[in-house]
Every structure is written in structure tokens, then in C-alpha cells.
Design an enzyme around this catalytic site. Structure first.
Site, PDB file in Angstrom:
ATOM      1  N   TRP A 110       0.867  -1.179   0.000  1.00  0.00           N
ATOM      2  CA  TRP A 110       0.000   0.000   0.000  1.00  0.00           C
ATOM      3  C   TRP A 110       0.897   1.220   0.000  1.00  0.00           C
ATOM      4  O   TRP A 110       1.772   1.334   0.852  1.00  0.00           O
ATOM      5  CB  TRP A 110      -0.875  -0.030   1.258  1.00  0.00           C
ATOM      6  CG  TRP A 110      -2.118   0.794   1.207  1.00  0.00           C
ATOM      7  CD1 TRP A 110      -2.766   1.258   0.115  1.00  0.00           C
ATOM      8  CD2 TRP A 110      -2.894   1.216   2.344  1.00  0.00           C
ATOM      9  NE1 TRP A 110      -3.905   1.945   0.479  1.00  0.00           N
ATOM     10  CE2 TRP A 110      -4.001   1.935   1.841  1.00  0.00           C
ATOM     11  CE3 TRP A 110      -2.765   1.070   3.722  1.00  0.00           C
ATOM     12  CZ2 TRP A 110      -4.969   2.497   2.675  1.00  0.00           C
ATOM     13  CZ3 TRP A 110      -3.732   1.617   4.548  1.00  0.00           C
ATOM     14  CH2 TRP A 110      -4.826   2.331   4.045  1.00  0.00           C
ATOM     15  N   VAL A 141       4.138  -1.236   3.487  1.00  0.00           N
ATOM     16  CA  VAL A 141       3.921   0.155   3.121  1.00  0.00           C
ATOM     17  C   VAL A 141       5.027   0.550   2.151  1.00  0.00           C
ATOM     18  O   VAL A 141       6.194   0.272   2.387  1.00  0.00           O
ATOM     19  CB  VAL A 141       3.909   1.062   4.367  1.00  0.00           C
ATOM     20  CG1 VAL A 141       3.850   2.524   3.954  1.00  0.00           C
ATOM     21  CG2 VAL A 141       2.726   0.723   5.265  1.00  0.00           C
ATOM     22  N   LYS A 142       4.626   1.175   1.025  1.00  0.00           N
ATOM     23  CA  LYS A 142       5.595   1.546  -0.007  1.00  0.00           C
ATOM     24  C   LYS A 142       6.084   2.986   0.197  1.00  0.00           C
ATOM     25  O   LYS A 142       5.274   3.915   0.285  1.00  0.00           O
ATOM     26  CB  LYS A 142       4.959   1.435  -1.400  1.00  0.00           C
ATOM     27  CG  LYS A 142       4.917   0.029  -1.944  1.00  0.00           C
ATOM     28  CD  LYS A 142       4.081  -0.060  -3.202  1.00  0.00           C
ATOM     29  CE  LYS A 142       4.853   0.239  -4.457  1.00  0.00           C
ATOM     30  NZ  LYS A 142       4.024  -0.013  -5.668  1.00  0.00           N
ATOM     31  N   ILE A 143       7.411   3.120   0.223  1.00  0.00           N
ATOM     32  CA  ILE A 143       8.043   4.438   0.347  1.00  0.00           C
ATOM     33  C   ILE A 143       8.995   4.612  -0.829  1.00  0.00           C
ATOM     34  O   ILE A 143       9.828   3.735  -1.079  1.00  0.00           O
ATOM     35  CB  ILE A 143       8.815   4.571   1.677  1.00  0.00           C
ATOM     36  CG1 ILE A 143       7.858   4.500   2.866  1.00  0.00           C
ATOM     37  CG2 ILE A 143       9.615   5.876   1.721  1.00  0.00           C
ATOM     38  CD1 ILE A 143       8.538   4.559   4.215  1.00  0.00           C
TER      39      ILE A 143
END
Length: 370
Positions: A110, A141-143
Site C-alpha cells: 500500500w 507500506v511503499k516508500i
């Protein structure tokens, strides 16, 4: 039933993920079917994919009405409520994979709001919020791997939050991402955390590097055009060599002894953009142990049909290094190529996010009177 090409690929140590998520994919049972038939063990998502899914059909309309009736009017918050349901449902579907694989696969990604990509503190706050919003151990979680993003990645790993690092184009930035992961793990362990509970992938983009370099080679012309169609795979092969070097030696061994797992390379952007090239070249050319390839559906279908399975990732590494020299001699500035791609990548993701929010506003307008 004979083993499929993607099952054979998995047997060589590469995980197959699919690079999109939609409510249709979940509700029709298609994702579950792909897990069985196509060896799919993970999902990545991005705003562009969700924008198409939400704007084109009516599968989100009932939930959107509920959200609007609750009084929420902020398009971003509406989007997060809609997408969080899909992400959570996909996490639940893939949880068995995560449990059985000791937390290496079974993830659903996400993405942090890409308009925050150049703001370290805002990215940290948003990544925390998304991680806590969906209480599933198999949420990534995508960074993005911008310079400000590097600090956010380290901070999230130090807090024990699984992270998918996206938009990596250059070898140097990939090294910085791996260093941030290791530093984050060291801080997590110092604080009493169990590193076996923290996982990460580094999403290294492939075909976009090719497209930009080929364009420049065409502009140079002459013999330079003979170098087209090679840098995407060569770049990834050298990234994998850096991965092998980084996750070895006393510093890493100390973490591994405590249960830490390596930050695997994930090959992203693996559909072939140039119709003159083989449609599965970015799968066939990058098969190797302890890696992930996240593919669009058409690449999955093509590889199942005619993909050739063999370990290729560690083959002809010297040829990959020589290509860098040849490109430099031809007038290609690698650093400028990857800097351009990162800048454009952040902009494209931000534009997609803005388009997504416009789509939400439009849907909101359609449904509000009803």
C-alpha cells in the site's frame, strides 16, 4: 498436471508477485486462482491501478455511498477508505502464504501518498498511519527511494514496520536503500526488537531504464544504437551483485544471527515497452535466488505460455560491467539517466494520485444526489 513455467521459476528461488490489485480481482476469485495456477505469492499496488479500478466500474459505489453518508468529503481520505478494504482483504487471502513462508512472501503493498515523496517527516507520519490502519503483519507500506525517503525508510525499519522501497533506478541509490535497512535493523535490535519480525524489499525498476537509455542512443545514432535493449537487465544484474556484497560479512552476520532477513531485490517495471523486444525479456534475464519479480497480468500470461526458465541473474556479470563502459564511451551519462527517471517517476506517481483524487470527486458528484 504438468508444472507451469512460473512454478519452475519459483523452484529456482524467485517469488512471483502481481503488480496490480482491484476489487474485481478479489471478488471474482481471480487472485486466488492466480495464486494456485501462476504461483503468485504477493501483490503490489499503486495509485494508477486504483484510479482505473475505481473510475471504470461500479464495484466501489456502495462503499463510496457509505463513506459519503458518514460525512467524509476529503477525496484522499475517501480513497484510503476504499483502497484499505481491498488491501486488507488481499492481506487476509495471502496470509497463509505469509505464515507458511516465515514472513518472506504473502505481502500486499500500500503506497504512501506520492506527493509527499520529497518530505521526509510527512512520509514518516503517513507510513506510520498506513501501517497502523491495516493491522496485518503481511502489509508492506511503499516508500519511494528519494533522498528524503531514505531517512523515512530507516526510521520505519527502526520502528519494526515492514517496508517496500519503490522507485529505485540507480545502483548508488540502491546501496543507500540497503544501508538504510541495515541501520534501521541495528537500531531496532538496540531497542530490544526482534529483527526476525521485520522484512523489506527493494523495488528496482527495469524497463523504464531501457526506454530512457534507448531514446538517448537513438539521438546519438551511428554505432551507438547497437547498445540498445541491454541496460535494463545489466543494471539489475549489478544491483544483485551489490546485494550479495552488502548482505555478507561481519556486520550483516551479526544481525542474521539474531534472525534478520535480507532485503530482497524486487524487479519492478518488468513489462516490455518496446514491441521489437521479446515480451518476457525482463523475466527471463533476471531469474535468481532470493529475488521477487512483480509482473503485470499480460507478462504472467506470456511467461506461462513461452517463457524459458534458467538461472540467469548471475550470468555474464562482466558483460554487464563492460556495457556500462561502452555506454559511457558512446556518450550516455548514466547518472543523468537515473536522476531523470527518479524525477519523472515521482512526478508520474504524483500525477496519477491527483488523477485518482479527481476520479473520486467525479464519482462523489455522481453518487451524492442518489
Amino acid at each position: 498436471m504438468p508444472e507451469s513455467n512460473l512454478h519452475k521459476l519459483s523452484a529456482l528461488g524467485q517469488s512471483v508477485w502481481i503488480d496490480y490489485l482491484s476489487r474485481e480481482l478479489l471478488q471474482t476469485g481471480k487472485l486466488e486462482r492466480m495464486m494456485s495456477e501462476d504461483a503468485v505469492v504477493g501483490v503490489t499496488s499503486n495509485p494508477t491501478i486504483f484510479q482505473k479500478a475505481i473510475s471504470q466500474g461500479d464495484r466501489y459505489d456502495d462503499q463510496l455511498k457509505e463513506v459519503l453518508e458518514s460525512g467524509e468529503s476529503d477525496p484522499k481520505e475517501i480513497f484510503l477508505q476504499l483502497s484499505s478494504r481491498d488491501i486488507a482483504d488481499a492481506c487476509d487471502l495471502l496470509r497463509k502464504v505469509w505464515d507458511e513462508g516465515r514472513g518472506l512472501d504473502g505481502y500486499v503493498s500500500w503506497e504512501v501518498d506520492p506527493t509527499l515523496a520529497l518530505d521526509r517527516d510527512a512520509t514518516i507520519a503517513e507510513a506510520r498511519r498506513l501501517n497502523e490502519w491495516i493491522d496485518r503483519p503481511n502489509l508492506y507500506v511503499k516508500i519511494p527511494a528519494t533522498e528524503p525517503g531514505i531517512g523515512a525508510i530507516e526510521e520505519m525499519i527502526a520502528e519494526g514496520r515492514p517496508i517496500n522501497v519503490t522507485l529505485i533506478f540507480s545502483l548508488e541509490r540502491h546501496k543507500a536503500v540497503m544501508e538504510a535497512y541495515i541501520r534501521g535493523l541495528e537500531r531496532f535490535v538496540e531497542g530490544g526488537g526482534d529483527p526476525a519480525t521485520v522484512h523489506s524489499v527493494a523495488s528496482f525498476f527495469v524497463s523504464r531504464v531501457e526506454t530512457e537509455t534507448d531514446k538517448r542512443l537513438d539521438e546519438i545514432g551511428g554505432d551507438a544504437v547497437q547498445l540498445k535493449g541491454q541496460l535494463g537487465i545489466a543494471n539489475a544484474k549489478l544491483a544483485y551483485q551489490n546485494y550479495l556484497d552488502t548482505f555478507a560479512g561481519p556486520r550483516w552476520d551479526a544481525l542474521e544471527a539474531k534472525g534478520a532477513t535480507k532485503q530482497r531485490c524486487l524487479w519492478a517495471s518488468t513489462s516490455t515497452k518496446n514491441p521489437d523486444y521479446r515480451d518476457v525479456m525482463y523475466v527471463e534475464g533476471l531469474i535468481g535466488r532470493d529475488t521477487v519479480n512483480t509482473m503485470p497480468e499480460e507478462t504472467i500470461e506470456a511467461f506461462q505460455d513461452h517463457g524459458e526458465v534458467a538461472e540467469t541473474l548471475t550470468q555474464d556479470v562482466e558483460g554487464a560491467r563492460k556495457l556500462f563502459d561502452d555506454l559511457r564511451a558512446a556518450g550516455i551519462d548514466y547518472d543523468d539517466v537515473v536522476e531523470t527517471l527518479e524525477r519523472e517517476g515521482v512526478q508520474k506517481f504524483s500525477d496519477s494520485f491527483d488523477e485518482l483524487l479527481d476520479g473520486i470527486r467525479s464519482k462523489r458528484g455522481e453518487l451524492a444526489p442518489a
